[in-house]
Design an enzyme around this catalytic site. Structure first.
Site, short mmCIF file in Angstrom:
data_model
loop_
_atom_site.label_atom_id
_atom_site.label_comp_id
_atom_site.label_asym_id
_atom_site.label_seq_id
_atom_site.Cartn_x
_atom_site.Cartn_y
_atom_site.Cartn_z
N ARG A 238 42.26 40.82 37.61
CA ARG A 238 41.11 39.76 37.63
C ARG A 238 41.31 39.19 35.98
NH1 ARG A 238 36.32 38.51 39.95
NH2 ARG A 238 36.72 39.70 41.27
N GLU B 176 27.74 38.70 38.11
CA GLU B 176 28.44 39.00 36.60
C GLU B 176 29.28 37.69 36.00
OE1 GLU B 176 31.34 40.76 38.92
OE2 GLU B 176 31.90 42.02 37.29
#
Ligand code: MTE
Ligand code: HPA
Ligand code: MOS
Length: 763
Positions: free
Chosen positions: A308, A710
């Protein structure tokens, strides 16, 4: 709708919500406490539990020998023993578990265990140690797009540099907890505070040597998780299950705060080196970045987190020639793990620091330079990993936040303030966010649900997601209420349970609502078609489509209440229970080519923060923060706004005050709230303006909403860069501050000293 979200909240504030530690225990229940390695690297020579066993109230002590199944609890790669046998690889690695009549007794008895060990080599603690003499957890990854080498030669300017960010402790309010109850025929029931019930089930089954159908995991709610319970909640469940299995008694393991902080993994520290080429006008044309993360002693989720990070090195910027490499290093710390943002914040901090540096060098306004480098809002452009960005709201969000935050006027005022004040300096920064939504492990993007309509017209929802304070259950109830056209009061949500919905993914990657919402909706659509069947039986002459609204089902002049229809359907022997399933369509990623479409879509947002720095103490005030965040068509704006505010504050904690201090031997020194500082009410912006936008409803996502868990964590970076701006103002923006994360008061003062020294040297 907003009023509805407080029904869960009142049970929290009145103390009625039940967490693991509140579940009344049967009389014979035991309390467990872990005994763990006091050294970061070495070998066990001998373990003597005699004194501990004799301590009054102690029932049993288990070690690796007592594990009937596999001694392992690594979630992705099986590289992590459940209880250490011989090798010790970090302080906090659990060797034995003591069970007693109370936690206090178990804890005291654990301190009486005698361990002889040998410290074999110098442990590797820092990234610096790891990179010079360490081992990689897994082979490096590298994504190439264009030709950064060739382009670098042609750029007007080239910079080299580095940036680091330290880790972060999750500080969920409820520490890691599990309660295990042995059942008939060797079965085990686990009450867990886990984001990932199916994986907790898998690990418990594995250590007990059972198949998954013998282990039931139930999750009512978590008292916060933030990624810290995506894998590491499995650990306490496994330890408690082993004791419960051995004693055949209920066993609770509820870590005290200090032990929790010492033995669990954190956000990964990252160290990155870069080379960037850019034009006279500040357009980034070539970028090479090498990122390194401190993985700790086992893989845990480090490789997914690194992935990520690799995917987010561009943040909101189109960089035509880009090469990014990532390495996760093995160190002798507790395995680091998921934490809100999952590697993206660490990578985005690097590119934002680069853009910030370029702006200072070219004496351009950093916000304008950011705008110039954004992905085009209209032209199709692809990321370095080959995903089309396409139409996006970056320019629109920018235009609005510049206006509403009064950016230009305040920039002038700050300039004036700084020219009149020697010991106080103000700084401001705008930071964009583009965050990819989906698990990057594509197959995890699936969810299941099980919805029952009872014959009285009440509805019970089961789904695979867990409630950790993010409001997921409230959103699920809203989705069902809207789909059936009934009031939320008719609907309840059951605990998340592996016997109801199997094979679920963690509630993580911000995708809880996207995935479970669609699965729940899908189950409701199936049930609606069965209710329609019943309706046609009741009203034979009715034709045309049915409407479900206001607790009523109607078709022209024919109508019936939802409850009556449910009762009628039941009597007509129509099934009123259905599963639902959803998988995100069209995701793929080729890890050989490092190209594909890992994300369903991107979430966007921007923030502007202004700080006032006290140059003599390094302390600061956060004067104002404006946030404009893209939540698509928000299902629940009150919840989403809360998520944005909470994530921002957690982000500002990471960048300004939270500090993990380790001894050279790998002991965490800041292991309690009096040495580890998290933001409090006094740290929120004096003027805090948060707004959601719906510039880009997500057409094929649940109710056209966008994930919000997030992405807003990144807004915390605007505080870091505002601080950097203020630091830089001390020397009239002429010297690049070498500021890293966290920018504590101490770090700011050291940075200022260094800047002044460099200035004198260059004179
Ligand atoms: N909000 C609260 N109150 N508590 C949490 O533990 N976890 C965050 C975010 N918001 C968290 C939270 C993280 S790390 C994620 S991935 C998402 O919530 C998970 O939930 P969602 O997918 O339902 O948004
Ligand atoms: N985010 C959070 N958790 C995960 C991911 C992700 O992208 N991939 C695997 N676990
Ligand atoms: Mo969140 S870090 O994906 O649990």
């Amino acid at each position: 709708m907003p009023s509805f979200s407080h029904h869960c909240m009142t049970s929290h504030v009145t103390g009625k919500s039940v967490f693991i530690n509140d579940i009344p225990l049967p009389k014979n229940a035991l309390h467990a406490f872990p005994f763990y390695s006091p050294i970061a690297l070495g070998k066990i020579l001998s373990l003597n539990t005699e004194k501990s066993l004799q301590y009054p109230g102690v029932e049993c002590i288990i070690t690796a020998q007592d594990i009937p199944g596999k001694n392992q609890m690594g979630p992705v790669v099986h590289d992590e023993p459940c209880l250490a046998i011989e090798n010790l690889e970090f302080i906090g690695q659990v060797i034995a578990v003591v069970a007693a009549q109370s936690r206090e007794v178990a804890q005291k008895a654990a301190s009486l265990i005698e361990l002889e060990y040998e410290e074999t080599e110098t442990p590797i603690i820092t990234l610096n140690d790891a990179m010079t003499q360490g081992k990689l957890l897994q082979p490096a990854r590298r994504i190439d797009d264009g030709d950064a080498w060739e382009m670098m030669e042609k750029c007007d300017h080239v910079f080299q540099g580095n940036f680091y960010s330290e880790g972060q402790e999750h500080w969920y309010l409820e520490t890691q907890s599990a309660l295990c109850m042995p059942r008939e025929n060797g079965e085990m029931k686990v009450f867990a505070s886990t984001q990932n019930p199916s994986e907790t089930q898998a690990i418990v089954a594995e250590v007990l040597g059972l198949s998954k159908n013998a282990v039931e995991v139930e999750v009512k709610r978590l008292g916060g998780a933030f990624g810290g319970k995506e894998t590491q909640a499995n650990h306490v469940a496994a330890w408690a299950a082993l004791v419960a299995h051995k004693t055949q008694k209920p066993v609770k393991l509820h870590l005290d705060r200090e032990t929790d902080q010492k033995i669990t993994g954190k956000r990964h520290a990252f160290y990155s080196e870069y080379e960037v080429g850019f034009s006279k006008t500040g357009l980034i044309e070539a970028l090479k970045v090498k990122m390194n993360s401190n993985g700790g002693a086992a893989i845990d989720l480090s490789m997914a987190i690194l992935e990520r990070a690799l995917f987010h090195i561009d943040n909101a910027y189109f960089i035509p020639n880009l090469t990014v490499e990532g390495r996760a290093w093995k160190t002798n710390l507790p395995p680091n793990t998921a934490f809100r943002g999952f590697g993206a914040p660490q990578a985005m901090a690097v590119i934002e620091n680069i853009v910030d540096r370029i702006a200072r060098f070219l004496k351009l306004d950093a916000a304008e330079l950011r705008l110039a480098n954004f992905y085009s809002s209209h032209q199709p452009q692809t990321t370095h990993y080959g995903q089309l960005v396409g139409e996006n709201p970056l320019a629109k969000i920018y235009e609005q936040i510049i206006r509403t935050s009064e950016y230009s006027q305040r920039r002038k005022q700050i300039h004036e303030f700084n020219s009149q004040n020697r010991w106080k300096k103000r700084g401001m920064s705008l930071i964009p966010v583009k965050f990819g939504i989906s698990f990057t492990t594509s197959f995890l993007n699936q969810a299941g649900a099980l919805v029952h309509i009872y014959e009285d017209g009440s509805v019970l929802i089961n789904h695979g997601g867990t409630e950790m304070g993010q409001g997921l259950h409230t959103k699920m109830i809203q989705i069902v209420a809207q789909t059936f056209g009934i009031s939320p009061e008719r609907i309840r949500i059951s605990s998340t349970n592996t016997t109801k919905v199997p094979n679920t993914s963690a509630t993580a990657a911000s995708s809880g609502t996207d995935l479970n919402g669609k699965a729940v909706e899908n189950a409701c659509v199936i049930l609606k078609s069965r209710l329609e069947e019943a309706f046609r039986l009741k009203f034979i002459q009715s034709g045309g489509s049915l409407t479900f609204e206001k607790d009523t089902v109607l078709c022209h002049r024919f109508h019936i209440t939802f409850a009556e229809l449910a009762n009628f359907a039941y009597k007509k022997q129509v099934s009123l229970s259905s599963t639902g399933f959803y998988k995100t369509p069209d995701l793929f990623f080729d890890r050989q080519e490092e190209k594909g479409k890992p994300f369903h879509y991107f979430a966007y947002g921007m923030s502007v923060s202004e700080v006032e720095l006290d140059v003599l103490t390094g302390q600061h005030r956060l004067l104002r923060t404006d946030i404009l965040h893209d939540a698509g068509k928000s299902i629940n704006p009150v919840i989403d706004k809360g998520q944005v505010e909470g994530a921002f504050v957690q982000g500002l904690g990471w960048v300004t005050m939270e500090e993990l201090k380790y001894s050279a031997k790998g002991a965490l020194l800041s292991h309690s709230p009096d040495t580890y500082k998290i933001p409090t009410i006094g740290d929120i912006p004096e003027d805090f303006r948060v707004k959601l936008t719906d510039f880009t409803p997500q057409p094929d996502n649940i109710k056209q909403s966008k994930a919000v868990g997030e992405p807003p964590f990144i807004h915390g970076l605007s505080v870091f860069f505002a601080l950097k701006d203020a630091v830089s103002a001390v020397l009239n923006q002429e010297v690049e501050p070498e500021l890293n994360i966290p920018a504590t008061s101490e770090a700011i003062l050291l940075c200022l000293e260094k800047m002044k020294a460099n200035m004198h040297r260059s004179e």
